[in-house]
Design a protein around this motif. Sequence first.
Motif, PDB file in Angstrom:
ATOM      1  N   VAL A   1      -8.740   6.035  28.235  1.00 54.74           N
ATOM      2  CA  VAL A   1      -8.227   6.401  26.913  1.00 54.74           C
ATOM      3  C   VAL A   1      -6.752   6.812  27.024  1.00 54.74           C
ATOM      4  O   VAL A   1      -5.903   6.380  26.243  1.00 54.74           O
ATOM      5  N   LEU A   2      -6.442   7.655  28.005  1.00 55.74           N
ATOM      6  CA  LEU A   2      -5.070   8.133  28.184  1.00 55.74           C
ATOM      7  C   LEU A   2      -4.121   6.979  28.497  1.00 55.74           C
ATOM      8  O   LEU A   2      -3.018   6.911  27.969  1.00 55.74           O
ATOM      9  N   LEU A   3      -4.555   6.075  29.362  1.00 58.31           N
ATOM     10  CA  LEU A   3      -3.718   4.936  29.739  1.00 58.31           C
ATOM     11  C   LEU A   3      -3.430   4.030  28.551  1.00 58.31           C
ATOM     12  O   LEU A   3      -2.359   3.439  28.454  1.00 58.31           O
TER      13      LEU A   3
ATOM     14  N   GLU B   1       2.051   6.093  26.222  1.00 59.64           N
ATOM     15  CA  GLU B   1       2.923   5.238  27.020  1.00 59.64           C
ATOM     16  C   GLU B   1       2.855   5.587  28.506  1.00 59.64           C
ATOM     17  O   GLU B   1       2.796   4.710  29.358  1.00 59.64           O
ATOM     18  N   ASP B   2       2.873   6.864  28.824  1.00 62.59           N
ATOM     19  CA  ASP B   2       2.847   7.295  30.224  1.00 62.59           C
ATOM     20  C   ASP B   2       1.602   8.108  30.554  1.00 62.59           C
ATOM     21  O   ASP B   2       1.543   8.749  31.593  1.00 62.59           O
ATOM     22  N   GLY B   3       0.616   8.105  29.678  1.00 59.93           N
ATOM     23  CA  GLY B   3      -0.534   8.966  29.867  1.00 59.93           C
ATOM     24  C   GLY B   3      -1.487   8.507  30.944  1.00 59.93           C
ATOM     25  O   GLY B   3      -1.700   7.314  31.136  1.00 59.93           O
ATOM     26  N   GLN B   4      -2.038   9.477  31.650  1.00 65.00           N
ATOM     27  CA  GLN B   4      -3.102   9.230  32.617  1.00 65.00           C
ATOM     28  C   GLN B   4      -3.588  10.558  33.175  1.00 65.00           C
ATOM     29  O   GLN B   4      -2.912  11.573  33.089  1.00 65.00           O
ATOM     30  N   ALA B   5      -4.778  10.509  33.744  1.00 60.94           N
ATOM     31  CA  ALA B   5      -5.279  11.677  34.469  1.00 60.94           C
ATOM     32  C   ALA B   5      -4.704  11.592  35.878  1.00 60.94           C
ATOM     33  O   ALA B   5      -4.645  10.524  36.471  1.00 60.94           O
ATOM     34  N   TYR B   6      -4.268  12.722  36.392  1.00 60.49           N
ATOM     35  CA  TYR B   6      -3.665  12.764  37.721  1.00 60.49           C
ATOM     36  C   TYR B   6      -4.617  13.426  38.704  1.00 60.49           C
ATOM     37  O   TYR B   6      -5.575  14.083  38.316  1.00 60.49           O
TER      38      TYR B   6
ATOM     39  N   HIS C   1      -3.612  20.493  28.175  1.00 60.58           N
ATOM     40  CA  HIS C   1      -3.715  19.079  27.795  1.00 60.58           C
ATOM     41  C   HIS C   1      -2.351  18.458  27.459  1.00 60.58           C
ATOM     42  O   HIS C   1      -2.221  17.707  26.500  1.00 60.58           O
ATOM     43  N   VAL C   2      -1.363  18.790  28.258  1.00 64.53           N
ATOM     44  CA  VAL C   2      -0.020  18.241  28.067  1.00 64.53           C
ATOM     45  C   VAL C   2       0.328  17.265  29.188  1.00 64.53           C
ATOM     46  O   VAL C   2       0.816  16.163  28.929  1.00 64.53           O
ATOM     47  N   ILE C   3       0.062  17.659  30.410  1.00 69.66           N
ATOM     48  CA  ILE C   3       0.512  16.860  31.554  1.00 69.66           C
ATOM     49  C   ILE C   3      -0.055  15.452  31.514  1.00 69.66           C
ATOM     50  O   ILE C   3       0.637  14.489  31.833  1.00 69.66           O
ATOM     51  N   GLN C   4      -1.292  15.289  31.092  1.00 69.68           N
ATOM     52  CA  GLN C   4      -1.891  13.961  31.113  1.00 69.68           C
ATOM     53  C   GLN C   4      -1.321  12.993  30.081  1.00 69.68           C
ATOM     54  O   GLN C   4      -1.689  11.829  30.081  1.00 69.68           O
ATOM     55  N   VAL C   5      -0.414  13.441  29.231  1.00 70.53           N
ATOM     56  CA  VAL C   5       0.267  12.507  28.327  1.00 70.53           C
ATOM     57  C   VAL C   5       1.696  12.230  28.787  1.00 70.53           C
ATOM     58  O   VAL C   5       2.450  11.554  28.102  1.00 70.53           O
ATOM     59  N   LEU C   6       2.053  12.749  29.963  1.00 70.00           N
ATOM     60  CA  LEU C   6       3.404  12.601  30.503  1.00 70.00           C
ATOM     61  C   LEU C   6       3.410  11.710  31.737  1.00 70.00           C
ATOM     62  O   LEU C   6       2.397  11.589  32.424  1.00 70.00           O
TER      63      LEU C   6
END
Length: 182
Positions: free
Chosen positions: A151-153, A157-162, A101-106
């Motif tokens: 929610v991530l968006l 600031e840069d969060g999203q599901a990829y 659960h790190v990449i989706q906040v980058l």
Amino acid sequence: LALFRGLNPGAVADAERLMDRYDFSDCATMLDVGGGAGGMAVTLAQANPQLEATIIDLPSVTPVTRQLVDGELGSERVKIAAADAVRDRLTGSYDVVVVRHVIQVLSKGDSCALLKNVAAVLKPGGRVHIIGWILDNSRVTPPTTVGLNLVLLNGYEDGQAYTEAEYRDWLDEAGFVNHERF
């Protein structure tokens, strides 16, 4: 402290699911990137007595990590390192790396940088486990991940599901081979 304690049951559950699918008995060293409260590393270390785990997280997080890990397992087999896994050069050499659960906040660029840094400390033949939410390449399924993406968006600031394709591209660029999605 309470927030991290509240997140730990999810990390423990993810560690147990990983152990249901993969054998860690041949792993001597493990890196938990963004390990937060330590649930992943502590659970894997407790279940695998040969395993020395290192949790790496931001310097603002690691004092809380230390407090929680010391209360669970002690620091003998779970080490804690303060660093930015995106911008700092990682040290050590690991049989297995978990990125939960790190990449989706980058951002996309930071995600790629993180995976390159992980690749640099992974032993030849080692493996990386990325745990998180993945969108299908259409970006409209699965529905739960699409909803979480909102929610991530809004929360980062840069969060999203990829998408799966984005993950595969980043893994290829970082030099990983034999990707499997479960």
